[in-house]
Design a protein around this motif. Structure first.
Motif, mmCIF file in Angstrom:
data_model
loop_
_atom_site.group_PDB
_atom_site.id
_atom_site.type_symbol
_atom_site.label_atom_id
_atom_site.label_comp_id
_atom_site.label_asym_id
_atom_site.label_seq_id
_atom_site.Cartn_x
_atom_site.Cartn_y
_atom_site.Cartn_z
ATOM 1 N N THR A 23 2.439 70.452 -24.518
ATOM 2 C CA THR A 23 1.611 70.566 -23.316
ATOM 3 C C THR A 23 0.508 69.525 -23.397
ATOM 4 O OG1 THR A 23 0.170 72.210 -24.368
ATOM 5 C CG2 THR A 23 2.043 73.037 -23.080
ATOM 6 N N LEU A 24 -0.108 69.217 -22.263
ATOM 7 C CA LEU A 24 -1.272 68.337 -22.270
ATOM 8 C C LEU A 24 -2.403 69.004 -23.039
ATOM 9 C CD1 LEU A 24 -1.375 67.158 -18.537
ATOM 10 C CD2 LEU A 24 -0.407 65.930 -20.491
ATOM 11 N N ASP A 25 -3.177 68.196 -23.751
ATOM 12 C CA ASP A 25 -4.352 68.705 -24.448
ATOM 13 C C ASP A 25 -5.370 69.166 -23.402
ATOM 14 O OD1 ASP A 25 -6.647 69.139 -25.896
ATOM 15 O OD2 ASP A 25 -6.584 67.249 -26.993
ATOM 16 N N PRO A 26 -5.663 70.475 -23.323
ATOM 17 C CA PRO A 26 -6.568 70.969 -22.281
ATOM 18 C C PRO A 26 -8.011 70.525 -22.461
ATOM 19 C CG PRO A 26 -6.034 72.724 -23.825
ATOM 20 C CD PRO A 26 -5.165 71.560 -24.197
ATOM 21 N N ILE A 42 -1.181 64.330 -25.592
ATOM 22 C CA ILE A 42 -0.334 65.430 -26.046
ATOM 23 C C ILE A 42 -0.443 65.454 -27.565
ATOM 24 C CG2 ILE A 42 1.976 66.436 -26.084
ATOM 25 C CD1 ILE A 42 2.620 64.706 -23.601
ATOM 26 N N LYS A 43 -1.099 66.466 -28.087
ATOM 27 C CA LYS A 43 -1.391 66.521 -29.520
ATOM 28 C C LYS A 43 -0.114 66.669 -30.343
ATOM 29 C CE LYS A 43 -5.079 67.219 -31.284
ATOM 30 N NZ LYS A 43 -6.006 66.298 -32.020
ATOM 31 N N GLY A 92 -0.092 60.988 -34.882
ATOM 32 C CA GLY A 92 1.074 61.453 -34.153
ATOM 33 C C GLY A 92 0.747 62.000 -32.782
ATOM 34 N N ASP A 93 -0.493 61.821 -32.317
ATOM 35 C CA ASP A 93 -0.865 62.221 -30.958
ATOM 36 C C ASP A 93 -0.346 61.195 -29.968
ATOM 37 O OD1 ASP A 93 -2.238 64.315 -32.122
ATOM 38 O OD2 ASP A 93 -4.209 63.379 -31.917
ATOM 39 N N ILE A 94 0.203 61.677 -28.846
ATOM 40 C CA ILE A 94 0.695 60.808 -27.783
ATOM 41 C C ILE A 94 -0.396 60.628 -26.735
ATOM 42 C CG2 ILE A 94 2.344 60.605 -25.866
ATOM 43 C CD1 ILE A 94 4.334 62.191 -27.598
#
Length: 404
Positions: free
Chosen positions: A281-284, A275-276, A252-254
């Motif tokens: 938010t963006l995955d840092p 995007i997890k 389900g990660d984008i």
């Protein structure tokens, strides 16, 4: 293989010479239900001729791996009904919003002809992106009157509800929005966009705003809950009505890829973002600079092939977005470049939906200099195999589709 046309010729083509659709009508035989079964499981959108003397067809593809694909006795002509490249196909139906002629339609192929299931008047937006909420609900996105807009479409009867997206205000010197990738997950739409300029007097050095945004929009209220902003790249994937630039994996990660040159930015890198699942938010911890791994390559399209891997259609950045392309395999989960596939140079323009994934293998349509084939790539064996050949004067393969 002849090149169709180059940008901005395509933009002019769409805006000024969009093909005229037939009047609003319903298919007496179908009425929006299940399309009549065609022979094959796959189709290809093909072009014959060079602009302005072009004809477009949807051809049945009996096999991806063997034999030939020809338009002789096989091919529903699209010319005069649907502009060929920017279509959405799902379950054997084709959807197209023709901004130039003011029609939004649903179509299918039956007995070698393109049948109009239903067309409705539509001038609210010039589409560039879309997301499926479920099998019967399509949301499309684009610009209209310098606004970011959406339309919710119930595809069974083609009823349309329209609205304006709540996007960040345009900065000085920019008069529009360019809508990129879109993904729907767990009641939220993730919609990539950037600010754009219509001042073509500066072409090819168009103004570039050095950031992109992703609107996190609640569905069905269509209210923007938050906005993701990033300044490391521009042009967040799209327009995806031509070819995909994002996906969701098994977790389900984008993932989405940027293509700065698509927005006339020749300095920012093409990069993959994540995007997890459950995040807005963006995955840092994740940033994959594709350009750094491919000699300044840009990724206008990306297809997930499973097991954490993806294929990227890659163009070397330069003065044209219609330069030759290649295909590369990346480990998208870990953000690593694997290899460039040993395929013929893929000629011509940026907007090609070239890959179908089936049973863990990728099937890649390549517009080569001489003979054009569908190539099978088996990632488990890291093997390429030549498959079906396009023959009999086909000038361009625009789309490869799985219809069943």
């Amino acid at each position: 293989m002849n090149r169709l046309f180059s940008y901005p010729a395509k933009a002019i083509l769409i805006a000024l010479t969009a093909l005229t659709l037939n009047g609003c009508s319903d298919s007496d035989d179908n009425n929006g239900g299940t399309p009549v079964e065609e022979e094959g499981k796959y189709s290809a959108v093909l072009c014959v001729g060079a602009w302005p003397n072009t004809a477009y067809y949807i051809a049945d593809v009996p096999s991806l791996t063997s034999g030939t694909i020809s338009l002789k006795g096989n091919g529903a002509e699209m010319t005069g009904k649907v502009y060929a490249q920017d279509i959405i196909q799902k379950d054997g139906f084709y959807y197209h919003a023709n901004f130039g002629s003011g029609r939004f339609g649903k179509y299918h192929v039956e007995n070698g002809a393109l049948v109009i299931d239903k067309e409705v008047p539509f001038t609210f937006l010039n589409w560039s992106s879309f997301a499926w909420i479920d099998d019967q609900t399509l949301v499309i996105f684009g610009e209209g009157e310098s606004e970011g807009r959406y339309a919710i479409v119930k595809v069974a009867d083609m009823t349309v509800t329209t609205g304006k997206l709540d996007l960040k205000a345009k900065p000085t010197g920019f008069d529009g929005y360019s809508i990129g990738f879109a993904e729907y997950r767990d009641g939220k739409l993730f919609i990539g966009y950037q600010f754009s300029s219509s001042d073509w007097t500066q072409y090819p050095n168009m103004p570039v705003y050095k950031e992109f945004n992703v609107a996190v929009v609640s569905y069905p209220s269509m209210k923007t809950e938050s906005t993701i902003t990033d300044t490391r790249s521009t042009t967040p994937g799209g327009p995806i009505v031509y070819a995909p630039a994002s996906f969701q994996d098994e977790n389900g990660d984008i993932y989405f890829i940027s293509d700065p040159v698509g927005g006339y930015d020749y300095k920012s890198p093409s990069a993959v973002y994540r995007i997890k699942k459950g995040a807005t938010t963006l995955d840092p911890t994740y940033y994959f600079d594709l350009s750094a791994k491919t000699g300044n390559g840009m990724g206008p399209a990306m297809w997930y092939i499973g097991n954490g891997k993806a294929i990227v259609r890659t163009r070397i950045a330069g003065t044209s977005i219609d330069a030759d392309h290649s295909f590369s395999v990346i480990d998208v989960k870990n953000g690593a470049f694997i290899k460039k596939l040993d395929l013929p140079a893929d000629k011509g323009e940026r907007m090609v939906n070239a890959v179908v994934v089936e049973d863990g293998k990728a099937y890649i349509a390549v517009n080569a200099v001489d003979k054009d084939y569908i190539w099978e790539y088996d990632p488990s064996a890291d093997k390429l195999t030549k498959g079906a050949e396009f023959v009999d004067g086909i000038d361009y393969i625009l789309r490869l589709e799985k219809t069943k």
